[in-house]
Scaffold this motif. Structure first.
Motif, PDB file in Angstrom:
ATOM      1  N   LYS A  12       0.826  -1.215   0.000  1.00 43.78           N
ATOM      2  CA  LYS A  12       0.000   0.000   0.000  1.00 43.78           C
ATOM      3  C   LYS A  12       0.862   1.269   0.000  1.00 43.78           C
ATOM      4  O   LYS A  12       2.068   1.218   0.280  1.00 43.78           O
ATOM      5  CB  LYS A  12      -0.940  -0.038   1.213  1.00 43.78           C
ATOM      6  N   TYR A  52     -12.348  -1.747  -3.544  1.00 44.22           N
ATOM      7  CA  TYR A  52     -12.850  -1.979  -2.180  1.00 44.22           C
ATOM      8  C   TYR A  52     -14.380  -1.914  -2.114  1.00 44.22           C
ATOM      9  O   TYR A  52     -14.940  -1.662  -1.035  1.00 44.22           O
ATOM     10  CB  TYR A  52     -12.230  -0.968  -1.218  1.00 44.22           C
ATOM     11  N   HIS A  55     -16.571  -3.011   0.740  1.00 49.61           N
ATOM     12  CA  HIS A  55     -16.570  -2.243   1.992  1.00 49.61           C
ATOM     13  C   HIS A  55     -17.333  -0.930   1.872  1.00 49.61           C
ATOM     14  O   HIS A  55     -17.244  -0.075   2.755  1.00 49.61           O
ATOM     15  CB  HIS A  55     -15.128  -1.926   2.414  1.00 49.61           C
ATOM     16  N   PHE A  60     -15.400   3.569   7.331  1.00 47.86           N
ATOM     17  CA  PHE A  60     -14.049   3.969   6.930  1.00 47.86           C
ATOM     18  C   PHE A  60     -13.833   3.979   5.412  1.00 47.86           C
ATOM     19  O   PHE A  60     -12.723   4.249   4.947  1.00 47.86           O
ATOM     20  CB  PHE A  60     -13.012   3.055   7.608  1.00 47.86           C
ATOM     21  N   LEU A  64     -10.551   5.224   3.447  1.00 52.63           N
ATOM     22  CA  LEU A  64      -9.724   4.153   2.870  1.00 52.63           C
ATOM     23  C   LEU A  64      -9.407   4.442   1.395  1.00 52.63           C
ATOM     24  O   LEU A  64      -8.255   4.287   0.958  1.00 52.63           O
ATOM     25  CB  LEU A  64     -10.468   2.815   3.007  1.00 52.63           C
ATOM     26  N   ARG A  88      -1.555 -14.072   4.014  1.00 53.98           N
ATOM     27  CA  ARG A  88      -2.202 -13.369   5.125  1.00 53.98           C
ATOM     28  C   ARG A  88      -1.444 -13.607   6.436  1.00 53.98           C
ATOM     29  O   ARG A  88      -1.376 -12.720   7.289  1.00 53.98           O
ATOM     30  CB  ARG A  88      -3.681 -13.757   5.231  1.00 53.98           C
ATOM     31  N   THR A  94      -5.310  -7.235  10.577  1.00 53.43           N
ATOM     32  CA  THR A  94      -5.672  -5.925  10.009  1.00 53.43           C
ATOM     33  C   THR A  94      -5.210  -4.786  10.920  1.00 53.43           C
ATOM     34  O   THR A  94      -4.628  -3.802  10.451  1.00 53.43           O
ATOM     35  CB  THR A  94      -7.207  -5.844   9.813  1.00 53.43           C
ATOM     36  N   ARG A 105       2.646  -6.291   9.022  1.00 52.50           N
ATOM     37  CA  ARG A 105       1.895  -5.190   9.629  1.00 52.50           C
ATOM     38  C   ARG A 105       2.471  -4.809  10.998  1.00 52.50           C
ATOM     39  O   ARG A 105       2.535  -3.621  11.335  1.00 52.50           O
ATOM     40  CB  ARG A 105       0.412  -5.548   9.697  1.00 52.50           C
ATOM     41  N   ILE A 112      -4.531   1.387  11.757  1.00 53.31           N
ATOM     42  CA  ILE A 112      -5.399   0.305  11.253  1.00 53.31           C
ATOM     43  C   ILE A 112      -5.684   0.519   9.772  1.00 53.31           C
ATOM     44  O   ILE A 112      -5.884  -0.440   9.028  1.00 53.31           O
ATOM     45  CB  ILE A 112      -6.698   0.185  12.092  1.00 53.31           C
ATOM     46  N   GLU A 113      -5.691   1.776   9.319  1.00 50.61           N
ATOM     47  CA  GLU A 113      -5.937   2.059   7.902  1.00 50.61           C
ATOM     48  C   GLU A 113      -4.640   1.920   7.091  1.00 50.61           C
ATOM     49  O   GLU A 113      -4.603   1.196   6.085  1.00 50.61           O
ATOM     50  CB  GLU A 113      -6.487   3.474   7.733  1.00 50.61           C
ATOM     51  N   ASN A 115      -1.973   0.199   6.780  1.00 50.64           N
ATOM     52  CA  ASN A 115      -1.443  -1.055   7.325  1.00 50.64           C
ATOM     53  C   ASN A 115      -0.588  -1.839   6.338  1.00 50.64           C
ATOM     54  O   ASN A 115      -0.511  -3.064   6.400  1.00 50.64           O
ATOM     55  CB  ASN A 115      -2.580  -1.894   7.923  1.00 50.64           C
TER      56      ASN A 115
HETATM   57  P1  ADP Z   1      -7.794  -6.803   5.530  1.00 49.46           P
HETATM   58  O1  ADP Z   1      -7.001  -5.832   4.690  1.00 49.46           O
HETATM   59  O2  ADP Z   1      -6.985  -7.336   6.682  1.00 49.46           O
HETATM   60  O3  ADP Z   1      -8.451  -7.900   4.724  1.00 49.46           O
HETATM   61  P2  ADP Z   1     -10.447  -5.569   5.710  1.00 49.46           P
HETATM   62  O4  ADP Z   1     -10.754  -6.255   4.424  1.00 49.46           O
HETATM   63  O5  ADP Z   1     -11.396  -5.763   6.841  1.00 49.46           O
HETATM   64  O6  ADP Z   1      -8.974  -5.956   6.233  1.00 49.46           O
HETATM   65  O7  ADP Z   1     -10.347  -4.004   5.469  1.00 49.46           O
HETATM   66  C1  ADP Z   1      -9.757  -3.485   4.295  1.00 49.46           C
HETATM   67  C2  ADP Z   1      -8.856  -2.351   4.661  1.00 49.46           C
HETATM   68  O8  ADP Z   1      -9.629  -1.282   5.193  1.00 49.46           O
HETATM   69  C3  ADP Z   1      -7.835  -2.638   5.782  1.00 49.46           C
HETATM   70  O9  ADP Z   1      -6.682  -3.323   5.327  1.00 49.46           O
HETATM   71  C4  ADP Z   1      -7.520  -1.244   6.269  1.00 49.46           C
HETATM   72  O10 ADP Z   1      -6.627  -0.555   5.379  1.00 49.46           O
HETATM   73  C5  ADP Z   1      -8.891  -0.590   6.199  1.00 49.46           C
HETATM   74  N1  ADP Z   1      -9.628  -0.719   7.466  1.00 49.46           N
HETATM   75  C6  ADP Z   1     -10.176  -1.854   7.992  1.00 49.46           C
HETATM   76  N2  ADP Z   1     -10.784  -1.600   9.165  1.00 49.46           N
HETATM   77  C7  ADP Z   1     -10.609  -0.276   9.401  1.00 49.46           C
HETATM   78  C8  ADP Z   1     -11.018   0.619  10.442  1.00 49.46           C
HETATM   79  N3  ADP Z   1     -11.720   0.184  11.491  1.00 49.46           N
HETATM   80  N4  ADP Z   1     -10.660   1.915  10.339  1.00 49.46           N
HETATM   81  C9  ADP Z   1      -9.965   2.379   9.276  1.00 49.46           C
HETATM   82  N5  ADP Z   1      -9.563   1.595   8.232  1.00 49.46           N
HETATM   83  C10 ADP Z   1      -9.879   0.297   8.304  1.00 49.46           C
END
Ligand code: ADP
Ligand code: MG
Length: 142
Positions: A12, A52, A55, A60, A64, A88, A94, A105, A112-113, A115
């Protein structure tokens, strides 16, 4: 039973900006995952939103998409035995504060964002995510 899988992986924008692409690629290669395709891209907002889309209802989502467009990221196709879970496992949780020690990570995420990395979460997701960025001719099995 042998289960050769492919996963989309993304380094990222936060990790590219930190200058840790090479360290992350080294971990992928040392884990024995093959990199079949790679491209540095700078996503437009619509491209990040499309990627994305699952989501889009999350609080978020807008943030994101802005984060993913703040600079270039490195997109890759990985392949190997059980590649989706293995990638993973290398990534870690995450939320970097919950990520196991020595995961990408835990070592490189800032929030968390922001990452550091993305990985497909299932074969079904990989089958959608890989062609989102790569045509068949850009993927080089070996
Ligand atoms: P992953 O990347 O571990 O599969 P998710 O698919 O749940 O996680 O989320 C996609 C991406 O959104 C995360 O990698 C992260 O960049 C962002 N994200 C997830 N949860 C949050 C949150 N609570 N606040 C801000 N960004 C988030
Ligand atoms: Mg996910």
């Amino acid at each position: 039973m042998s289960t050769i899988q492919r996963s989309l992986a993304i380094i990222k924008p936060d990790a590219v900006a930190k200058g840790v692409m090479g360290q992350i690629i080294t971990r992928i290669e040392q884990a024995g995952l093959k990199i079949l395709a790679v491209r540095l891209i700078h996503m437009a907002h619509d491209e990040a939103a499309g990627f994305y889309a699952v989501h889009r209802e999350r609080a978020f989502f807008a943030s994101l998409c802005t984060f993913m467009t703040q600079g270039p990221c490195l997109t890759m196709v990985l392949e190997g035995e059980n590649a989706i879970q293995r990638w993973r496992d290398l990534m870690g949780a995450t939320d970097f504060r919950k990520a196991a020690p020595k995961t990408i990570r835990a070592d490189f995420a800032s929030s968390i964002e922001a990452n550091a990395v993305h990985g497909s979460d299932s074969p079904e997701s990989a089958a959608i995510e890989i062609p989102y960025f790569f045509s068949a001719l850009e993927i080089h099995p070996r």
